[in-house]
Design a protein around this motif. Structure first.
Motif, mmCIF file in Angstrom:
data_model
loop_
_atom_site.group_PDB
_atom_site.id
_atom_site.type_symbol
_atom_site.label_atom_id
_atom_site.label_comp_id
_atom_site.label_asym_id
_atom_site.label_seq_id
_atom_site.Cartn_x
_atom_site.Cartn_y
_atom_site.Cartn_z
ATOM 1 N N LEU A 88 118.030 13.574 -2.796
ATOM 2 C CA LEU A 88 116.795 13.326 -3.545
ATOM 3 C C LEU A 88 116.524 11.844 -3.768
ATOM 4 N N GLY A 89 117.479 10.999 -3.342
ATOM 5 C CA GLY A 89 117.323 9.569 -3.565
ATOM 6 C C GLY A 89 117.579 9.178 -5.003
ATOM 7 N N MET A 90 118.465 9.936 -5.677
ATOM 8 C CA MET A 90 118.763 9.685 -7.092
ATOM 9 C C MET A 90 120.252 9.400 -7.256
ATOM 10 N N SER A 91 120.586 8.672 -8.302
ATOM 11 C CA SER A 91 121.991 8.430 -8.608
ATOM 12 C C SER A 91 122.604 9.695 -9.185
ATOM 13 N N PRO A 92 123.969 9.842 -9.160
ATOM 14 C CA PRO A 92 124.604 11.028 -9.759
ATOM 15 C C PRO A 92 124.234 11.188 -11.235
ATOM 16 N N SER A 93 124.166 10.065 -11.969
ATOM 17 C CA SER A 93 123.835 10.138 -13.389
ATOM 18 C C SER A 93 122.416 10.653 -13.599
ATOM 19 N N ALA A 94 121.470 10.136 -12.820
ATOM 20 C CA ALA A 94 120.079 10.571 -12.945
ATOM 21 C C ALA A 94 119.931 12.025 -12.553
ATOM 22 N N THR A 95 120.681 12.443 -11.525
ATOM 23 C CA THR A 95 120.620 13.841 -11.094
ATOM 24 C C THR A 95 121.148 14.757 -12.177
ATOM 25 N N SER A 96 122.256 14.357 -12.809
ATOM 26 C CA SER A 96 122.837 15.155 -13.881
ATOM 27 C C SER A 96 121.875 15.291 -15.055
ATOM 28 N N HIS A 97 121.216 14.190 -15.408
ATOM 29 C CA HIS A 97 120.243 14.227 -16.505
ATOM 30 C C HIS A 97 119.057 15.130 -16.151
ATOM 31 N N ALA A 98 118.609 15.062 -14.895
ATOM 32 C CA ALA A 98 117.478 15.882 -14.471
ATOM 33 C C ALA A 98 117.840 17.364 -14.513
ATOM 34 N N LEU A 99 119.085 17.693 -14.113
ATOM 35 C CA LEU A 99 119.536 19.085 -14.172
ATOM 36 C C LEU A 99 119.563 19.587 -15.611
ATOM 37 N N ARG A 100 120.069 18.756 -16.506
ATOM 38 C CA ARG A 100 120.121 19.130 -17.925
ATOM 39 C C ARG A 100 118.708 19.367 -18.468
ATOM 40 N N ALA A 101 117.776 18.516 -18.068
ATOM 41 C CA ALA A 101 116.393 18.658 -18.531
ATOM 42 C C ALA A 101 115.783 19.958 -18.016
ATOM 43 N N LEU A 102 116.098 20.330 -16.767
ATOM 44 C CA LEU A 102 115.590 21.572 -16.206
ATOM 45 C C LEU A 102 116.168 22.775 -16.930
ATOM 46 N N GLU A 103 117.479 22.736 -17.193
ATOM 47 C CA GLU A 103 118.121 23.846 -17.900
ATOM 48 C C GLU A 103 117.591 23.972 -19.319
ATOM 49 N N THR A 104 117.344 22.837 -19.955
ATOM 50 C CA THR A 104 116.779 22.864 -21.315
ATOM 51 C C THR A 104 115.382 23.481 -21.300
ATOM 52 N N ALA A 105 114.586 23.109 -20.300
ATOM 53 C CA ALA A 105 113.228 23.643 -20.197
ATOM 54 C C ALA A 105 113.241 25.155 -19.973
ATOM 55 N N LEU A 106 114.229 25.632 -19.184
ATOM 56 C CA LEU A 106 114.310 27.067 -18.902
ATOM 57 C C LEU A 106 115.078 27.831 -19.970
ATOM 58 N N GLY A 107 115.832 27.101 -20.793
ATOM 59 C CA GLY A 107 116.577 27.741 -21.865
ATOM 60 C C GLY A 107 117.849 28.430 -21.424
ATOM 61 N N THR A 108 118.404 28.029 -20.286
ATOM 62 C CA THR A 108 119.639 28.648 -19.791
ATOM 63 C C THR A 108 120.311 27.711 -18.801
ATOM 64 N N GLU A 109 121.632 27.894 -18.621
ATOM 65 C CA GLU A 109 122.353 27.110 -17.623
ATOM 66 C C GLU A 109 122.145 27.708 -16.241
ATOM 67 N N LEU A 110 121.982 26.833 -15.282
ATOM 68 C CA LEU A 110 121.772 27.263 -13.903
ATOM 69 C C LEU A 110 123.001 27.048 -13.033
ATOM 70 N N VAL A 111 123.820 26.066 -13.403
ATOM 71 C CA VAL A 111 125.002 25.713 -12.614
ATOM 72 C C VAL A 111 126.258 26.035 -13.419
ATOM 73 N N ASP A 112 127.215 26.711 -12.753
ATOM 74 C CA ASP A 112 128.504 27.024 -13.379
ATOM 75 C C ASP A 112 129.410 25.810 -13.236
ATOM 76 N N ARG A 113 129.571 25.069 -14.301
ATOM 77 C CA ARG A 113 130.337 23.828 -14.255
ATOM 78 C C ARG A 113 131.848 24.076 -14.280
ATOM 79 N N ASN A 114 132.297 25.313 -14.530
ATOM 80 C CA ASN A 114 133.727 25.637 -14.530
ATOM 81 C C ASN A 114 134.204 26.100 -13.161
ATOM 82 N N ALA A 115 133.254 26.401 -12.271
ATOM 83 C CA ALA A 115 133.633 26.895 -10.941
ATOM 84 C C ALA A 115 133.955 25.709 -10.037
#
Length: 288
Positions: free
Chosen positions: A18-45
């Motif tokens: 996506l042309g983004m840094s790992p930190s920016a990507t992580s923040h964007a994922l968190r923002a998406l999950e917050t908007a949807l109200g649920t986790e999308l990625v299993d961070r323990n797997a």
């Protein structure tokens, strides 16, 4: 983003796509999950894995992405005029049969994917369609002060006579001579021009018929029921039993392409407007 994540081995890989840094990507994922109200990625797997909800959402994300790509492709095609629809108005036979066809032929050769629909109505109704934005462009009689216009052709009025009529032997027909015969008045596009021609010269025809259909007028003239005055461009090159002669004094009208605002035309209408300008320029360059 979700599509980039499932096709990568981690946050860093998805960010790189996506042309983004790992930190920016992580923040964007968190923002998406917050908007949807649920986790999308299993961070323990191990590696990159979606949660149950993420897997349920993924097909819908793919559908949205595919629809977006289709919309972008359609918009791009329209912008490049590979496709499109142009509704073009016309006031009558002079424009529809004689003026517009060569221009339409050039336009279709340049933009074969664009569909053009010509709608013919009287001049006033076609003008109103422009005002009410049912049409972007129309062929109208000029002048039209409320529109942006460009001239396409100049049309002259001619006497329409039975081939064996005494006036048919003249090279030019005096307008006054046409007032002593049964007269067939057109109710189509050139009616106002014909009426003004008589009034301007203080003359009144002996009107026996008032007809809309061109073929009806020509048939009556051919059968000797009367004489008429019509716009030359509305007439066929040859009609059995009928001859055309210039009138003295005569009258002419301009036929033009009109729009509400040249600067605000859609891409397809602008392309037709520009093609009309090129066509007129080519006619001026052609030897007489």
């Amino acid at each position: 983003m979700l599509l980039a994540l499932v096709s990568s081995d981690g946050i860093a890989g998805a960010g790189a796509k996506l042309g983004m840094s790992p930190s920016a990507t992580s923040h964007a994922l968190r923002a998406l999950e917050t908007a949807l109200g649920t986790e999308l990625v299993d961070r323990n797997a191990p590696g990159m894995a979606l949660t149950y909800t993420g897997k349920q959402v993924l097909p819908h994300v793919r559908d949205v992405f595919a629809s977006l790509q289709l919309a972008q492709a359609t918009a791009l095609a329209g912008a490049e005029l590979r496709t499109g629809l142009l509704r073009l108005g016309s006031f009558g036979a002079s424009a529809t049969i004689r003026v517009l066809p060569p221009l339409l032929e050039r336009f279709k050769a340049r933009y074969p994917g664009v569909e053009v629909v010509v709608t013919e109505k009287p001049d006033e109704q076609t003008s109103q369609d422009l005002v009410e934005r049912r049409l972007e462009l129309a062929a109208l009689t000029l002048p039209k002060r409320d529109f942006d216009t460009q001239t396409l052709a100049v049309d002259e009025l001619v006497a329409v006579l039975p081939s064996r009529h005494p006036l048919a032997r003249l090279e030019t027909v005096p307008l006054k001579a046409m007032t002593s015969e049964p007269f067939i008045l057109t109710r189509a596009g050139s009616q106002a021009l014909v009426t003004r021609l008589f009034e301007k010269n203080g003359l009144r025809p002996q009107t026996s018929y008032e007809l809309v259909q061109l073929m009806s007028i020509l048939e009556l003239v051919a059968s000797g029921k009367g004489i008429s005055i019509l716009a030359r461009l509305a007439l066929p090159q040859y009609y059995e039993g009928v001859v055309l002669r210039p009138i003295v004094p005569g009258a002419s009208r301009r036929i033009g392409l009109a729009c509400l605002d040249e600067s605000r035309l859609s891409p397809v209408a602008r392309a037709f407007w520009q093609e009309a300008r090129r066509y007129q320029a080519s006619l001026k360059r052609s030897p007489a």
